[in-house]
Design a protein around this motif. Structure first.
Motif, PDB file in Angstrom:
ATOM      1  N   ASP A 185      -7.506   7.368  -4.602  1.00  0.00           N
ATOM      2  CA  ASP A 185      -7.694   7.971  -3.287  1.00  0.00           C
ATOM      3  C   ASP A 185      -9.094   7.679  -2.753  1.00  0.00           C
TER       4      ASP A 185
ATOM      5  N   ASP B 134      -8.749  17.938  -6.034  1.00  0.00           N
ATOM      6  CA  ASP B 134      -7.357  17.693  -5.696  1.00  0.00           C
ATOM      7  C   ASP B 134      -6.562  18.885  -6.218  1.00  0.00           C
TER       8      ASP B 134
ATOM      9  N   THR C  59      -5.558  10.474  -9.137  1.00  0.00           N
ATOM     10  CA  THR C  59      -6.049  10.699  -7.776  1.00  0.00           C
ATOM     11  C   THR C  59      -7.431  10.111  -7.586  1.00  0.00           C
TER      12      THR C  59
ATOM     13  N   ASP D  58     -10.876  20.133  -0.060  1.00  0.00           N
ATOM     14  CA  ASP D  58      -9.930  19.078  -0.440  1.00  0.00           C
ATOM     15  C   ASP D  58     -10.179  17.899   0.494  1.00  0.00           C
TER      16      ASP D  58
ATOM     17  N   ASN E 188      -2.460  23.203  -1.062  1.00  0.00           N
ATOM     18  CA  ASN E 188      -3.688  22.486  -0.689  1.00  0.00           C
ATOM     19  C   ASN E 188      -4.104  22.816   0.745  1.00  0.00           C
TER      20      ASN E 188
ATOM     21  N   ARG F 290      -8.880  15.189   1.029  1.00  0.00           N
ATOM     22  CA  ARG F 290      -7.716  14.532   1.626  1.00  0.00           C
ATOM     23  C   ARG F 290      -7.378  15.111   2.997  1.00  0.00           C
TER      24      ARG F 290
ATOM     25  N   TYR G  79     -10.920  16.635 -10.401  1.00  0.00           N
ATOM     26  CA  TYR G  79      -9.803  15.755 -10.037  1.00  0.00           C
ATOM     27  C   TYR G  79      -8.949  15.448 -11.259  1.00  0.00           C
TER      28      TYR G  79
END
Length: 390
Positions: free
Chosen positions: A378, A325, A374, A346, A304, A348, A370
């Protein structure tokens, strides 16, 4: 006299037990202090909690003690061995779940399905709606992959209780604006549930599962058949043991293959992958060196990254932006022949300006990709899209 002797024996036994107990506690405490803290657990494939800094504010609000308890749990000596022993004992006593993971049939480990009733879900949905409103001139697609516990319910242990993820996905689909085209990954995977579409020891779908979902995406996105390439799956590893095994302690000795789909008899579409944060370019969608590490799934795209800019030799003029993700990592190679450029975000890890990214690269299509757990838990997606709204 006999009673006195028995009493003396009991007292002596109690003292020895107490001494041994104190010695064990004291010795274990010394061992913990002598054992260096680890930053990363290769068995659990995650960053471990480090000793928290002592501050009056964190003492007052209780966060220091919470972090310290987590730190002690993560750093105690012999943690990996203790987890495996504990899980084995619980299994013998009849327990079939550990760390949010069910031990199912045929070596399958199945992650529990998360609820879709948290605040994060509505935040994500509202952010997606607002984003779609601001990008009406672009094609937007949505693919949320079901987790293994939904599709492979026959592999769950007896009396296992899970959320209805299919119902969750139906509610999610109904909540999205009509502008967004839904890609039915659930239906695509259900049709192949007897095949190897999920790893047994990991939470991801396999390359085969991603391939079937891609076939559905290909139809919905109306990808040009002229750019289709014939692909053949080849095993690049036979020793994969994934994150669910690491988290639960189950199936530590089980090994399974990882497949990559390669062009059949041709060179295929070439790609250069630019890791924007690191400023590094590679001429491959794969990182074979990751096969020597614990997290072998990172062979796809090298794992990632906040932002990848993939430039291809495809004759297609189309450009795609993906919000994703890690489920996307093994599906993205299937999309490469159909796009001149693919930007991979991504949320995140990404903190940039999405609007600027879209405008500067003249993006025409956008894909949200996704897995269910997640998306429903998230909140980073709503955060990234909110930056655009701001």
């Amino acid at each position: 006299m006999e009673k006195w002797k028995k009493r003396r024996v009991r007292q002596l036994t109690a003292r020895i037990a107490a001494i041994l107990f104190l010695a064990a506690v004291f010795g274990f405490s010394i061992l913990n202090r002598l054992t260096p803290d680890r930053e990363f657990s290769s068995q659990e494939n995650r960053i471990l909690e480090q000793r928290p800094a002592l501050r009056l504010s964190s003492l007052a609000d209780g966060t220091y003690m919470k972090k310290y308890e987590t730190y002690q749990s993560d750093q105690f000596a012999g943690r990996d061995a203790w987890i495996e022993v504990s899980t084995g004992m619980e299994y013998l006593l009849g327990r079939r779940d550990s760390g949010g993971v069910f031990k199912g049939e045929d070596h399958y480990l199945l992650e529990k399905i998360e609820s879709d009733e948290g605040d994060n879900v509505q935040d994500n949905i509202e952010a997606v709606r607002s984003f779609a409103e601001k990008n009406q001139e672009r094609e937007i697609y949505f693919l949320v992959a079901p987790n293994a516990a939904e599709i492979l319910q026959d592999k769950l242990p007896a009396f296992a209780v899970t959320e209805d993820q299919k119902g969750q996905l139906e509610r999610l689909r109904a909540s999205l604006p009509e502008q967004i085209r839904w890609i039915d990954a659930c239906g695509a995977l259900e049709a192949h549930r007897d095949e190897e579409i999920y790893y047994r020891t990991d939470h991801h779908w396999t390359s085969l599962g991603a391939w079937y979902a891609f076939q559905e995406a290909k139809k919905v996105m109306a990808l040009n058949e002229a750019y289709t390439e014939k692909l053949t799956p080849r095993a690049v590893s036979d020793s994969f043991n994934g994150t669910l095994s690491a988290r639960s302690g189950y199936e530590r000795g089980f090994r399974e293959p990882i497949y990559i789909y390669f062009p059949d008899g041709t060179e295929g579409t070439q790609a250069v992958v630019y890791d924007v944060e690191k400023g590094e370019k590679t001429a491959s969608l794969y990182a074979p060196e990751k096969l020597k590490e614990k997290d072998q799934y990172a062979v796809f795209l090298g794992g990632n990254r906040p932002l990848l800019d993939i430039r291809t030799t495809s004759e297609s003029p189309e450009k795609l932006l993906i919000f994703k993700d890690s489920y996307a990592n093994c599906l993205i190679p299937f999309l490469v022949p159909y796009f001149r450029q693919i930007l991979v975000v991504d949320p995140r890890y990404y903190y940039g300006d999405v609007e600027a990214l879209i405008q500067e690269n003249q993006i025409g299509s956008i894909l949200f990709l996704y897995n269910g757990n997640t998306f429903f838990t998230d909140n980073s997606l709503s955060g990234v899209l909110a930056e655009q709204a701001g």
